[in-house]
Each structure stands twice: as C-alpha cells, then as structure tokens.
Design a protein around this motif. Structure first.
Motif, short mmCIF file in Angstrom:
data_model
loop_
_atom_site.label_atom_id
_atom_site.label_comp_id
_atom_site.label_asym_id
_atom_site.label_seq_id
_atom_site.Cartn_x
_atom_site.Cartn_y
_atom_site.Cartn_z
N PHE A 128 0.54 52.57 6.77
CA PHE A 128 -0.47 52.73 7.79
C PHE A 128 -0.39 54.19 8.23
N LYS A 129 -1.55 54.86 8.20
CA LYS A 129 -1.54 56.27 8.56
C LYS A 129 -1.71 56.41 10.06
N MET A 130 -0.62 56.52 10.76
CA MET A 130 -0.66 56.55 12.22
C MET A 130 -1.22 57.88 12.72
N THR A 131 -2.18 57.79 13.61
CA THR A 131 -2.71 59.03 14.19
C THR A 131 -2.36 59.10 15.68
N ASP A 132 -2.05 57.96 16.24
CA ASP A 132 -1.79 57.94 17.67
C ASP A 132 -1.10 56.63 18.00
N HIS A 133 -0.56 56.56 19.17
CA HIS A 133 -0.06 55.28 19.60
C HIS A 133 -0.03 55.26 21.11
N LEU B 99 -0.91 47.01 15.34
CA LEU B 99 -1.40 48.20 14.66
C LEU B 99 -2.92 48.04 14.58
N VAL B 100 -3.65 49.02 15.07
CA VAL B 100 -5.10 48.92 15.09
C VAL B 100 -5.71 50.00 14.21
N CYS B 101 -6.49 49.58 13.22
CA CYS B 101 -7.16 50.56 12.35
C CYS B 101 -8.41 51.04 13.05
N LYS B 102 -8.53 52.33 13.22
CA LYS B 102 -9.68 52.83 13.98
C LYS B 102 -10.92 52.93 13.10
N ILE B 137 -0.23 50.86 17.83
CA ILE B 137 -0.18 52.02 16.94
C ILE B 137 -1.57 52.15 16.35
N ILE B 138 -2.18 53.30 16.58
CA ILE B 138 -3.55 53.50 16.15
C ILE B 138 -3.58 54.41 14.94
N GLY B 139 -4.43 54.08 13.98
CA GLY B 139 -4.49 54.92 12.80
C GLY B 139 -5.43 54.34 11.77
N VAL B 140 -5.12 54.57 10.52
CA VAL B 140 -5.98 54.11 9.44
C VAL B 140 -5.18 53.19 8.53
N CYS B 141 -5.66 52.00 8.31
CA CYS B 141 -4.93 51.05 7.49
C CYS B 141 -5.02 51.43 6.02
#
Lengths: 154, 154
Positions: A128-133, B99-102, B137-141
């Motif tokens: 998962f490419k984390m950009t923020d949390h 984990l949330v994919c934006k 945790i925000i990012g791209v799945c």
DNA sequence: CTGACTGCAAAATCTTTGCAAAGAC
DNA sequence: GTCTTTGCAAAGATTTTGCAGTCAG
C-alpha cells in the motif's frame, strides 16, 4: 517553527506557480492559522477574522475555498469530526497525531517514533503506497477526569 | 466471528435493558451490517434495504436513528470521512484500524499489536484516559497503483 | 393501553456553486 | 484589459427533528 515571512514567501510562490492570485483574504487566513496554533472550523476562522478585521468583509465561502486551496498546497491540514465538519490547523509543523478529549473537545498533539515506523511497515507489507495517515486517540483528558472526581466528591 | 443468533440475543438484551423496543427495522439494519462486512454510509444501508425488502418502507431517518443507537450500544462503529459523512461497520469484531485508498475508496482493515500497545503507553504517559482510538493510513492500494502503471504504459 | 418507534416532510447544518462586481497582475 | 477571486445568496448534500399514526410489550 518556520518564520512567518518565510511562510509568506512560500505561499506566494505556490500561488504564482499555480497561476492564482495573491489576495488579502488568503493572506489573512494563512496568518490566522499561523498565529493561532490550534484546530479551527471554517466558521471559527471566519468569525475570528470578522472580529479582528471588522472593516473587511470575508465571506464564509471564501474561507472554505481558501482552506481547500491551502490544504491542496500542503499549508494546512484537516482533522475530521464525524459528520460535523472538519477542523483545520497550520500544516507545516512536524507531523503529529492527536489526542481528543470527548468531554471538553480539547485536542492535544503528540508525535511518536514507534508508531510512525510501524505504520510504514504495515503499509509496505501489503504494498500500500502510504501518502498520509491520521491517528486519533479518543478519551478523557486529565483535567476533565479531575472535574469528574471533584463533582463526585462534592 | 460471533454467531448471528448470539448477536441477536445480545441486541435484544440491550434493547430490553434500555427500555426500548425491538422492531423489524432495527433488526434489518443490524442484520445488514452483520451479513455485509464492509463500511457503509447511512444512505447505502437505506438503499440496500429498500432493494432487499421492497415491501418494507424504511425511512432514512430511522436508519440514522438506529445507527446512532447501535453505535451507543457498541454494536456498530463508525469511521469519518471529512465533511462527507460517516461510514458504519459491524462493531463486534476484534478491534482494528483502516487503510483507505484515496483513489478507489476501498477500505482495508488491519490489526497491529505494536501500535495498540504504543497507543496505551502514549495515553498513560500524559494521564489521558483512552476510551477509543482510530487510525487511518491513507494512500493508494496495490490495484490502483497497477492501474496507474497500465495507463502510463499504454 | 402506554409509551416508544416509524415514515414523512420540514428544518437545521454544513459546504458548494452561480453570478455580477471587484481586484490582482 | 484579462482572468481570477470575492461576497452574496441560492442551491446542494447530509443529518436531525416534529408530529401524527403505528406498533411492541
């Protein structure tokens, strides 16, 4: 903490690079968040500016539009509270998380190396490419706990 | 995972102890969240129930009222998304974070012992009485990352 | 029966949008 | 001058509330 002048330069640069305009309203909102470290709703910011600058009219719509702009630019960050809106804070501080007291609503900030590191590991593990949390610890702050005790003893 | 029958008993007990009434609407909402593990907005739940039970009319207000009730009872939990409302999920699972994919909005759950432990320590250190916490945790799945790659290569 | 619950529609919040006037560059 | 921004008010979106009828206990 970053100097206000430096911040302003950075802000102007972002503005210019995006082909946007530098306006008094935008500056005042940035300045407000810079000067008043804390977490504010758009309405609180609007009201505060109305009081501080009674001769200026700043529409609530402008506050919303500016906050969105500033958030995109990374100058402010937001923290959500259920359905009842967001609060914004100045965003160029060191990353941190929040403790929220559910009685008085006070927000305390903290930073913890262990948690930061662990988050990266979790994200990496599943690609998962984390950009923020964001992390919120919800509970009762010390002074509210004391209040409760006092009330019970009286 | 807890059995549905057991859950229902527990639900009925909570209802009874609070002097509330056990209604079909309330059961259907609990059942929906139990059967469909995932994260739903009140509107999604309402729409889904309308389709599944076309002969029943369930008002959106009832969904809101029931979700609040269920959240208070600890049977469901919610996760906030900025100004755009909350999503609810069945709440008697083991505690976990998200984990949330934006990009696609998909929500993945995880549980991490190190983080749980560290949160307690942080709260204890400042005498904050933690009752709950949330971490996003925000990012791209992974699949959205792949999509982006594919699009760039084509 | 009694009091809680429901659906509906209206109200209340919070946020965004359309538009003409004003302002930045 | 041109194009963005602003303030206002209206529109949207989401959630809550008031109320009369309905239903559970």
């Amino acid at each position: 903490m970053i100097d206000y002048d430096v911040l302003l330069e950075q802000f102007k640069l972002i503005i210019k690079e995006s082909g946007l305009k530098y306006t008094k309203q935008r500056e005042l909102i940035v300045k407000y968040l810079y000067d008043n470290h804390g977490h504010f709703t758009p309405e609180e910011i609007n009201d505060a500016l109305k009081i501080t600058y009674p001769d200026m009219t700043i529409g609530i719509a402008t506050v919303y539009r500016t906050l969105t702009l500033l958030e995109d630019a990374g100058l402010v960050t937001s923290i959500s509270f259920g359905a009842q809106g967001k609060k914004y804070e100045f965003g160029l501080k060191k990353h941190h998380d929040h403790l929220v007291c559910k009685q008085c609503g006070i927000i305390t900030e903290f930073y913890d190396e262990v948690i930061e590191k662990q988050q990266h590991e979790i994200a990496n593990k599943i690609n998962f490419k984390m950009t923020d949390h964001t992390m919120k610890i919800i509970g009762v702050c010390q002074s509210c706990q004391n209040l409760t005790l006092t009330r019970n003893n009286s």
